[in-house]
Design an enzyme around this catalytic site. Structure first.
Site: not given
Ligand code: IVH
Length: 699
Positions: A42, A45-46, A126, A418, A420
């Site tokens: 490995d 290969y790496d 988000k 408890c 247990c």
């Molecule tokens: S910014 C320093 N933007 O949410 C800030 N995060 O709770 C960096 N996430 O770990 C994150 N959509 O996995 C950012 N539009 C968005 C996001 C987002 C989802 C997630 C990401 C992050 C977590 C934080």
């Protein structure tokens, strides 16, 4: 032929070398995959692949269409190696209401000293997936990692390369020579449904939700499996960059899109607190129609120079916040209440529910928090109850539906002992001041098998010792066999029981190779950071952050142990010294003191330490002009706000105090400074202006 160092190659030699490497790697792939008989180790290969990538990074124009770096990873490693992120991958603080969002805006403006103006934010969906960081050097993807603990993630480069939405080579121009592009790996709803259908047809386990499925698909040892999963990627942030490439978040997103990434089309730039609220309402309305899961809206200050000034508090930025959608609810029947005993003996009542789907996830258990909560809500076994879940949190029982209560169900009586085998009495916990709390704790301490096993599970967990391959199931079975009774036993396992290899092989269904992998993983953790060891001990109120503070404050294991022994003996001076550390208070010193007052804890800790090489803590910054100094800010500051000044001083290793005393090293005085300035002059302490301060910290 002797290999010419990559840095000495000319273009013609590089082209020739890339052809040779492509052929050689292809030949190895064939033997490895199709014939299942690798020709080289490995590591060899790496080395070939690494040389290929290094040459491509120097001569991007020579990258071949069939380059090994653009193909699905041929390399299947036993486990992922760690990747250190160039800058930490942080998390976001949460907001749950309009008031929280307004508060966020107000704090941002206050910190920046902006007054009543509307500032620009981006409002981004988000995405509910898992974050990944992609390092590009000269436009070529060289490494990709998961978030991990934020500082160090797992190297899943080959897996990430299989995603169609992750360019192996950045398009266009204008990208920094080095940039870590960050974003979310996720699965769309339809793809998730199909994946689970296929799993069901094959009699395999189903994934609970798209996020778990995305994580499971990305973290495959064999990138060929990842390649078959329709994983997608949205870019929304970046880490280390060798140069600036935008002035605002919205410009940065446009740049990422130009370079070949997909960014969320729903993202908008909005203005002021009202803009934040309107964006949330829009996202809430859009959510049901989206083809992927979102669990809220992320608000980010648009101007990057302001983001820079706002900086971070511990693990989250001050310039962004996640506004979460409210919890989803459903009704079901509460069939039983079980007690769960945690590592500190705290007993949590758990509701066993008739399975019900809440927000796309089947829920069978939910927390009831504690006995007082059950009594307050008057939840009874047999009741129809409302259950809710929000994001990552454990589902909760909101309360009973009284109109559906049957006449013969009776109020719940909290057990006195408890669950247990020892049936030790449960006692109510008291605070440092002697008041009763809602927590009931098993009084069996380390005699209680539940507590012992929970301690061990915590000990090997990701943020503690993080021992790969020593999962909950195996740990419990080794515990039940008496092979592991305390943390130190993990490290003597291999030496103690030579026959274990065979036993594990026969009984746990582990091959000889993977048992050896387990021992290797254990040995790999013999050298470990002080903060992890402190956290891993599992002392109540000593979490990751506290572990880090204690480690930094005390510096070495020797100093930590000495301080703990004194604390356990009730030494006042030792206690006060610890409490002088930022964020260490009486609650922490009380539980640490109780823990180290017990001989069996001290002995177990010593047996553990004897197995380890514990590294000294990272030193606080000492190479700045103000490191180690105590600074007081007084009067009006004109070029930065008070919070900003404090954050800046702390980042440079200084301590900020609110009043002037003999311990003060430096006073920064602005217009209108009064009594503090006078005290400083009386005490002969150095006083400087805001401009002097800025010059001083700029070096
Ligand atoms: S910014 C320093 N933007 O949410 C800030 N995060 O709770 C960096 N996430 O770990 C994150 N959509 O996995 C950012 N539009 C968005 C996001 C987002 C989802 C997630 C990401 C992050 C977590 C934080």
């Amino acid at each position: 032929m002797d290999k010419i160092p990559v840095s000495d190659l000319d273009a013609a030699q590089a082209a020739e070398e890339l052809t040779r490497l492509a052929d050689e790697i292809a030949a190895h792939d064939l033997h490895y995959f199709a014939k299942d008989a690798p020709l080289v180790s490995d590591a060899e290969y790496d080395a070939l692949k690494l040389r290929n990538t290094a040459i491509e990074a120097r001569f991007p124009e020579l990258i071949r269409e069939n380059s090994p770096s653009l193909r699905v990873g041929a390399q299947a490693s036993e486990q992922f190696s760690p990747v250190e992120h160039g800058t930490p991958m942080l998390s976001l603080d949460n907001a749950f209401s309009d008031a929280d969002a307004r508060d966020f805006d107000a704090k941002v403006r206050r910190f920046l000293g902006l007054g009543e103006i509307d500032i620009a934010y981006t409002a981004e969906p988000k995405i509910d997936g898992l974050s990944a960081s992609l390092r590009y050097e000269n436009g070529i993807l060289v490494r990709g990692g998961t978030r991990g603990d934020g500082r160090v993630g797992e190297d899943v480069t080959e897996n990430l390369r299989t995603l169609a939405e992750i360019p192996n080579r950045l398009k266009g121009s204008g990208w920094p020579d080095v940039i870590e592009v960050r974003g979310e790996v996720y699965l769309g709803h339809e793809d998730f449904a199909q994946l689970n259908e296929a799993a069901a047809a094959a009699g395999q386990k189903l994934y609970a939700n798209p996020r778990n499925a995305a994580a499971g698909s990305l973290r495959q040892i064999d990138p060929k499996i990842t390649a078959q999963r329709p994983l997608r990627f949205f870019a929304y942030a970046w880490g280390l960059t060798s140069s600036a490439f935008a002035e605002t978040q919205s410009e940065a997103l446009l740049a990422l899109a130009r370079w070949g990434f997909v960014t969320t089309p729903q993202t908008q730039t909005v203005s002021g607190a009202e803009g934040l609220l309107a964006a949330y309402a829009r996202f809430e309305a859009q959510r049901p129609g989206l083809s992927f899961d979102i669990d809220g809206v992320v608000y980010k200050v648009d101007r990057l120079d302001w983001q820079q000034r706002l900086g971070f508090v511990s693990r989250s930025p001050r310039w962004a916040i996640a506004r979460k959608f409210p919890a989803e609810q459903a009704r079901t029947v509460l069939e039983a209440i079980d007690l769960q005993v945690g590592r500190t003996g705290a007993v949590t009542p758990v509701a066993r529910l008739r399975p019900v789907t809440v927000g796309g996830v089947v829920v069978t258990n939910a927390t009831l928090h504690n006995g007082d909560e059950i009594a307050r809500k008057d939840v009874r076994i047999g009741d129809t109850v409302i259950v809710q879940r929000a994001g990552d949190v454990i589902p909760q029982v909101v309360g009973p539906v009284l109109s559906e209560r049957s006449a013969n169900c009776v109020a719940y009586a909290f057990p006195a002992v408890c669950p247990c085998d020892l049936a030790t009495p449960l006692v109510r916990e008291t605070t440092a001041g002697g008041a009763e709390t809602v927590v009931r704790r098993c009084s069996g301490e380390m005699a209680c098998p539940f507590q012992r096993i929970e301690h061990l599970i915590h000990f090997v967990s990701r943020r503690a010792f993080d021992i790969e391959g020593l999962g909950e199931k195996l740990l419990i079975s080794l515990f039940e066999d008496g092979l592991i009774r305390e943390p130190a036993d993990i490290f003597t396992l291999e030496a103690r029981d030579k026959a274990l290899l065979k036993k594990l092989k026969d009984r746990e269904g582990m091959g000889e190779l993977s048992a050896q992998n387990l021992f290797d993983a254990i040995n790999a953790r013999r050298t470990i950071a002080l903060e992890r060891v402190i956290f891993a001990l599992g002392v109540r109120h000593v979490g990751e952050q506290t572990g880090r503070i204690l480690a930094r404050g005390l510096g070495s294991w020797r100093a930590f142990e000495a301080a703990m022994l004194l604390l356990g003996q009730g030494d006042e001076a030792a206690r006060l010294e610890l409490e002088a550390m930022d964020q260490i208070g009486p609650t922490v010193t009380l539980t640490l003191g109780r823990y180290f007052a017990e001989a069996h804890n001290r002995e177990a800790v010593q047996r553990l330490a004897a197995q380890l090489t514990i590294l000294d803590a990272e030193k606080p910054k000492t190479d700045t002009a103000v490191a180690g100094k105590t600074v007081v800010f007084t009067g009006a500051l004109e070029r930065m706000t008070r919070d900003e000044a404090k954050a800046q001083a702390e980042a440079l290793g200084a301590k900020v105090a609110s009043s002037v005393s003999k311990k003060t090293d430096l006073v920064v005085a602005g217009p209108g400074a009064g009594s503090k300035l006078k005290t400083a002059t009386d005490l002969g302490i150095e006083v400087i202006s805001e401009d002097d301060w800025l010059a001083l910290v700029a070096g």
